[in-house]
Design an enzyme around this catalytic site. Structure first.
Site, PDB file in Angstrom:
ATOM      1  N   ASP A   1       0.876  -1.169   0.000  1.00 56.36           N
ATOM      2  CA  ASP A   1       0.000   0.000   0.000  1.00 56.36           C
ATOM      3  C   ASP A   1       0.921   1.229   0.000  1.00 56.36           C
ATOM      4  OD1 ASP A   1      -2.245   1.746   0.617  1.00 56.36           O
ATOM      5  OD2 ASP A   1      -1.455   1.787   2.664  1.00 56.36           O
TER       6      ASP A   1
ATOM      7  N   ASP B   1      -0.219   5.082   0.930  1.00 54.18           N
ATOM      8  CA  ASP B   1      -0.470   6.103   1.957  1.00 54.18           C
ATOM      9  C   ASP B   1      -0.480   5.493   3.348  1.00 54.18           C
ATOM     10  OD1 ASP B   1      -0.905   8.426   0.245  1.00 54.18           O
ATOM     11  OD2 ASP B   1      -2.537   7.202  -0.543  1.00 54.18           O
TER      12      ASP B   1
ATOM     13  N   GLY C   1     -10.025   7.411  -0.807  1.00 51.99           N
ATOM     14  CA  GLY C   1     -10.029   8.141  -2.078  1.00 51.99           C
ATOM     15  C   GLY C   1     -10.303   9.629  -1.859  1.00 51.99           C
TER      16      GLY C   1
ATOM     17  N   GLU D   1     -13.716  10.895  -3.317  1.00 50.06           N
ATOM     18  CA  GLU D   1     -14.787  10.326  -2.496  1.00 50.06           C
ATOM     19  C   GLU D   1     -14.840  11.030  -1.142  1.00 50.06           C
ATOM     20  OE1 GLU D   1     -12.505   8.741  -4.220  1.00 50.06           O
ATOM     21  OE2 GLU D   1     -13.572   7.378  -5.560  1.00 50.06           O
ATOM     22  N   ARG D   2     -13.663  11.414  -0.609  1.00 49.56           N
ATOM     23  CA  ARG D   2     -13.589  12.098   0.703  1.00 49.56           C
ATOM     24  C   ARG D   2     -14.196  13.497   0.604  1.00 49.56           C
ATOM     25  NH1 ARG D   2      -8.085  11.045   2.070  1.00 49.56           N
ATOM     26  NH2 ARG D   2      -8.912   8.948   2.331  1.00 49.56           N
TER      27      ARG D   2
ATOM     28  N   THR E   1      -2.968   0.730  -4.335  1.00 49.21           N
ATOM     29  CA  THR E   1      -3.376   1.897  -3.548  1.00 49.21           C
ATOM     30  C   THR E   1      -4.632   2.549  -4.092  1.00 49.21           C
ATOM     31  OG1 THR E   1      -2.692   4.098  -2.806  1.00 49.21           O
ATOM     32  CG2 THR E   1      -1.842   3.386  -4.911  1.00 49.21           C
TER      33      THR E   1
HETATM   34  C1  XBP Z   1      -5.351   6.153   0.608  1.00 48.11           C
HETATM   35  C2  XBP Z   1      -6.399   7.141   0.514  1.00 48.11           C
HETATM   36  C3  XBP Z   1      -6.234   8.256  -0.371  1.00 48.11           C
HETATM   37  C4  XBP Z   1      -5.433   9.460   0.014  1.00 48.11           C
HETATM   38  C5  XBP Z   1      -5.683  10.545  -1.016  1.00 48.11           C
HETATM   39  O1  XBP Z   1      -5.864   4.916   1.055  1.00 48.11           O
HETATM   40  O2  XBP Z   1      -7.433   7.008   1.111  1.00 48.11           O
HETATM   41  O3  XBP Z   1      -7.517   8.718  -0.521  1.00 48.11           O
HETATM   42  O4  XBP Z   1      -5.824   9.972   1.277  1.00 48.11           O
HETATM   43  O5  XBP Z   1      -5.530  10.074  -2.285  1.00 48.11           O
HETATM   44  P1  XBP Z   1      -4.968   3.598   0.997  1.00 48.11           P
HETATM   45  P2  XBP Z   1      -6.063  10.828  -3.597  1.00 48.11           P
HETATM   46  O6  XBP Z   1      -3.675   3.926   1.698  1.00 48.11           O
HETATM   47  O7  XBP Z   1      -5.763   2.592   1.784  1.00 48.11           O
HETATM   48  O8  XBP Z   1      -4.807   3.187  -0.443  1.00 48.11           O
HETATM   49  O9  XBP Z   1      -6.417  12.232  -3.235  1.00 48.11           O
HETATM   50  O10 XBP Z   1      -4.906  10.727  -4.543  1.00 48.11           O
HETATM   51  O11 XBP Z   1      -7.279  10.053  -4.043  1.00 48.11           O
HETATM   52 MG    MG Z   2      -2.882   3.146   3.548  1.00 50.43          MG
END
Ligand code: XBP
Ligand code: MG
Length: 253
Positions: A11, A13, A54, A57-58, A128
């Site tokens: 993963d 983030d 995402g 989505e957030r 990711t």
């Molecule tokens: C990562 C996320 C992402 C980042 C922002 O989740 O939730 O939404 O916060 O990314 P994971 P973008 O680590 O579970 O993959 O703004 O690029 O969508």
């Molecule tokens: Mg993560």
């Protein structure tokens, strides 16, 4: 060594780097200010918002839950999709600036473990929710995208984590079975996604995820560890680990 281990899937983030608190969150706030929105996502609020995977989505979730009148106005004038897309694009540019400034380092042990896996012929991959440009920028800054046999990111699948789609996708790209791969994640959503795809998962927690339920993980650590910066085992079979090695990982399969 156990020859079953053929690939490590990371993963991004919270796992490769602590991108959320000082990266994505800061970039969202900078994009809000640049777009004359008086929104501010504090560290605590962002922790709650992380339940939605995402960036686009957030933003949608935040509009629905915290900015009802604006959401209704945008929806009525059919501007909601373009508003979210444009704001997210601005946030992506801000995030890349932060990465270019070098303000988001890799977590302990990430560089070491990746180099060690490479030298042993184990494939590397990424799975990711983050947008492709953000992932590529982080890899270019701190690792090398060319080291990864598959990079699965963002909108390449319809359903984001905790759905297993991104892990099914990456397994397809690698042309490997789940029983020959291990996943490294940091969150409950990521663990759920990987587990549902039949993958054994190791968790390295961070401030936002440390109290989540990781019962189905094979191993939970505070980080991957370095020889001079030992990690702590928070739960799992292997209790005596100072820093996680490929040999430790292979035993988990
Ligand atoms: C990562 C996320 C992402 C980042 C922002 O989740 O939730 O939404 O916060 O990314 P994971 P973008 O680590 O579970 O993959 O703004 O690029 O969508
Ligand atoms: Mg993560």
């Amino acid at each position: 060594m156990n020859q079953n281990l053929q690939a490590l899937i990371f993963d991004v983030d919270g796992t490769l780097a602590d991108t959320e608190r000082q990266g994505h969150r800061v970039a969202f706030n900078q994009a809000f200010a640049a777009n004359h929105l008086d929104w501010h996502w504090s560290e605590d609020l962002y922790g709650d918002l992380l339940q939605v995977a995402g960036g686009k989505e957030r933003i949608r979730y935040y509009l629905r839950e915290f900015q009802g009148p604006l959401q209704t106005e945008l929806q009525n004038s059919q501007r909601l999709d373009s508003f979210v897309a444009q704001l997210h694009q601005a946030k992506t540019a801000k995030y890349q600036q932060l990465l270019a400034e070098g303000s988001i380092p890799l977590r302990p042990g990430v560089q070491r473990l990746i180099q060690s896996a490479r030298s042993q012929g184990i494939k590397l991959a990424i799975a990711t929710t983050s947008a492709v440009p953000n992932v590529m920028a982080l890899l270019e800054q701190s690792l090398d995208p060319g080291w990864f046999a598959a990079i699965a990111a963002g909108d390449v699948v319809a359903q984001k984590k905790p759905a297993p789609d991104i892990y099914h996708y990456v397994l397809d790209q690698l042309n490997l079975l789940p029983q020959n791969c291990l996943v490294i994640e940091d969150s409950q959503q990521g663990l759920q996604a990987a587990t549902q795809a039949g993958l054994t998962t190791i968790i390295t927690v961070n401030r936002y995820t440390q109290n989540q339920d990781f019962t189905s993980a094979a191993l939970v650590l505070n980080h991957l560890g370095e020889p001079d910066q030992p990690c702590s085992v928070l739960s799992g079979k292997s209790q005596k680990i100072n820093y996680l090695t490929v040999e430790d990982l292979a035993k988990l399969l």
